[in-house]
Design a protein around this motif. Structure first.
Motif, PDB file in Angstrom:
ATOM      1  N   UNK A 170       0.811  -1.221   0.000  1.00 28.29           N
ATOM      2  CA  UNK A 170       0.000   0.000   0.000  1.00 28.29           C
ATOM      3  C   UNK A 170       0.846   1.274   0.000  1.00 28.29           C
ATOM      4  N   UNK A 171       2.169   1.130  -0.017  1.00 25.64           N
ATOM      5  CA  UNK A 171       3.041   2.301   0.036  1.00 25.64           C
ATOM      6  C   UNK A 171       2.996   3.129  -1.240  1.00 25.64           C
ATOM      7  N   UNK A 172       3.562   4.325  -1.163  1.00 26.07           N
ATOM      8  CA  UNK A 172       3.551   5.248  -2.299  1.00 26.07           C
ATOM      9  C   UNK A 172       4.224   4.634  -3.510  1.00 26.07           C
ATOM     10  N   UNK A 173       3.518   4.674  -4.637  1.00 21.61           N
ATOM     11  CA  UNK A 173       4.038   4.099  -5.876  1.00 21.61           C
ATOM     12  C   UNK A 173       5.093   5.028  -6.474  1.00 21.61           C
ATOM     13  N   UNK A 174       6.238   4.442  -6.843  1.00 18.19           N
ATOM     14  CA  UNK A 174       7.277   5.180  -7.555  1.00 18.19           C
ATOM     15  C   UNK A 174       7.015   5.100  -9.052  1.00 18.19           C
ATOM     16  N   UNK A 175       6.815   3.880  -9.557  1.00 18.73           N
ATOM     17  CA  UNK A 175       6.390   3.706 -10.947  1.00 18.73           C
ATOM     18  C   UNK A 175       5.910   2.270 -11.152  1.00 18.73           C
ATOM     19  N   UNK A 176       5.210   2.047 -12.255  1.00 14.92           N
ATOM     20  CA  UNK A 176       4.737   0.723 -12.636  1.00 14.92           C
ATOM     21  C   UNK A 176       5.170   0.415 -14.065  1.00 14.92           C
ATOM     22  N   UNK A 177       5.211  -0.871 -14.371  1.00 14.98           N
ATOM     23  CA  UNK A 177       5.447  -1.334 -15.735  1.00 14.98           C
ATOM     24  C   UNK A 177       4.298  -2.262 -16.084  1.00 14.98           C
ATOM     25  N   UNK A 178       3.440  -1.833 -17.013  1.00 18.88           N
ATOM     26  CA  UNK A 178       2.247  -2.594 -17.354  1.00 18.88           C
ATOM     27  C   UNK A 178       2.351  -3.187 -18.751  1.00 18.88           C
ATOM     28  N   UNK A 179       1.446  -4.156 -19.007  1.00 13.03           N
ATOM     29  CA  UNK A 179       1.332  -4.790 -20.328  1.00 13.03           C
ATOM     30  C   UNK A 179       2.676  -5.317 -20.818  1.00 13.03           C
ATOM     31  N   UNK A 180       3.387  -5.972 -19.937  1.00 11.63           N
ATOM     32  CA  UNK A 180       4.747  -6.428 -20.243  1.00 11.63           C
ATOM     33  C   UNK A 180       4.709  -7.884 -20.701  1.00 11.63           C
ATOM     34  N   UNK A 181       4.774  -8.104 -22.000  1.00 10.25           N
ATOM     35  CA  UNK A 181       4.692  -9.444 -22.556  1.00 10.25           C
ATOM     36  C   UNK A 181       5.913 -10.288 -22.200  1.00 10.25           C
ATOM     37  N   UNK A 182       7.028  -9.649 -21.850  1.00 10.03           N
ATOM     38  CA  UNK A 182       8.228 -10.407 -21.496  1.00 10.03           C
ATOM     39  C   UNK A 182       8.008 -11.288 -20.267  1.00 10.03           C
ATOM     40  N   UNK A 183       7.030 -10.949 -19.450  1.00 10.15           N
ATOM     41  CA  UNK A 183       6.712 -11.778 -18.287  1.00 10.15           C
ATOM     42  C   UNK A 183       6.305 -13.185 -18.724  1.00 10.15           C
ATOM     43  N   UNK A 184       5.730 -13.294 -19.934  1.00  7.29           N
ATOM     44  CA  UNK A 184       5.253 -14.588 -20.427  1.00  7.29           C
ATOM     45  C   UNK A 184       6.268 -15.287 -21.331  1.00  7.29           C
ATOM     46  N   UNK A 185       7.472 -14.746 -21.449  1.00  4.36           N
ATOM     47  CA  UNK A 185       8.435 -15.248 -22.434  1.00  4.36           C
ATOM     48  C   UNK A 185       8.844 -16.697 -22.193  1.00  4.36           C
ATOM     49  N   UNK A 186       8.769 -17.160 -20.951  1.00  9.66           N
ATOM     50  CA  UNK A 186       9.149 -18.545 -20.624  1.00  9.66           C
ATOM     51  C   UNK A 186       7.962 -19.373 -20.165  1.00  9.66           C
ATOM     52  N   UNK A 187       6.755 -18.950 -20.554  1.00 10.62           N
ATOM     53  CA  UNK A 187       5.579 -19.716 -20.194  1.00 10.62           C
ATOM     54  C   UNK A 187       5.014 -19.375 -18.829  1.00 10.62           C
ATOM     55  N   UNK A 188       3.950 -20.070 -18.490  1.00  9.46           N
ATOM     56  CA  UNK A 188       3.192 -19.785 -17.272  1.00  9.46           C
ATOM     57  C   UNK A 188       3.991 -20.065 -16.005  1.00  9.46           C
ATOM     58  N   UNK A 189       4.843 -21.069 -16.039  1.00  9.81           N
ATOM     59  CA  UNK A 189       5.526 -21.518 -14.822  1.00  9.81           C
ATOM     60  C   UNK A 189       6.552 -20.521 -14.313  1.00  9.81           C
TER      61      UNK A 189
END
Length: 254
Positions: A170-189
């Protein structure tokens, strides 16, 4: 003389992957001190007791079953630890860790997939603690990206860099990175590992170059999500596969 950076870290694969990046990219300019928390059997039993009290028998059994089956049949990508932790602790909120935060000189403190840092430890730190969260705050606090996939909310997959306060993410947000397809680059696991690697590189860029993306949406509903069970995992995996097949079909038509 180099300034110090303290990392309050867990010892899971995702935390190790992030620490490898911190050590590789920050060590030339900073002394990176990793205080690594290792879970004990007693701590795990206390955690399960709390879950049983708060979430009930069915959720707790669902959670345990998922952990057993993942241990037996699921294989994440192997992450080699390219560093030696400076201190190994059973509790990131121990008096010993608080003493280090009180007495050492340092410029940054980074929280990296360790246990929830309590108010007493937060107050001991001489600087605001930076947390790397695997999800988009405030919508997906707690266990973030998994539940975004579970809810078919792929537009809110990403990481949040924020300051730590007494709440959970819940702390103050510095920044976010959204819609990042690289998160899925190695599959769901491997979504947790990939998310923390992306977030760690972003924190390094923030420290070294003050690079940040201030475009985050505070109008999002704030929701907290706990650990999933086997039934949640099956649904999330199905949603992931459906989306990946849809994207493949779209590419094949181009």
């Amino acid at each position: 003389m180099k300034e110090n950076i303290i990392i309050l870290s867990g010892n899971g694969s995702a935390a190790i992957a992030a620490n490898n990046i911190y050590m590789q990219r920050l060590s030339e300019r900073y002394n990176v001190l990793i205080l690594e928390e290792h879970f004990t059997l007693l701590k795990i039993l206390i955690f399960l007791k709390k879950m049983l009290f708060r979430r009930g028998v069915l959720h707790t059994l669902d959670f345990i079953l998922l952990r057993i089956l993942k241990e037996m049949f699921v294989c994440e990508k192997k992450i080699k630890k390219n560093y030696m932790p400076h201190i190994i602790t059973k509790d990131i909120n121990s008096s010993f860790i608080r003493k280090i935060l009180k007495e050492y000189n340092y410029k940054f403190v980074i929280s990296n997939a360790c246990s929830i840092i309590n108010s007493e430890t937060i107050c001991t730190s001489k600087t605001k603690i930076i947390n790397l969260h695997n999800g988009i705050n405030p919508r997906y606090r707690g266990i973030g990206n998994f539940w975004a996939i579970y809810e078919n909310n792929f537009d809110l997959i990403g990481v949040t860099i924020h300051h730590v306060d007494s709440g959970i993410d819940t702390g103050k947000i510095i920044f976010t990175i959204k819609n990042c397809e690289d998160i899925f680059s190695d599959g769901f696991l491997n979504i947790d590992i990939n998310a923390l690697e992306i977030g760690a590189n972003s924190i390094v860029d923030f420290i070294l170059f003050n690079n940040q993306n201030n475009q985050y949406d505070l109008t999002l509903e704030s929701k907290y999500y706990t650990y999933p069970g086997l039934t949640h995992y099956i649904k999330a995996y199905r949603n992931f596969c459906i989306r990946q097949n849809m994207l493949c079909n779209q590419k094949s038509k181009l």
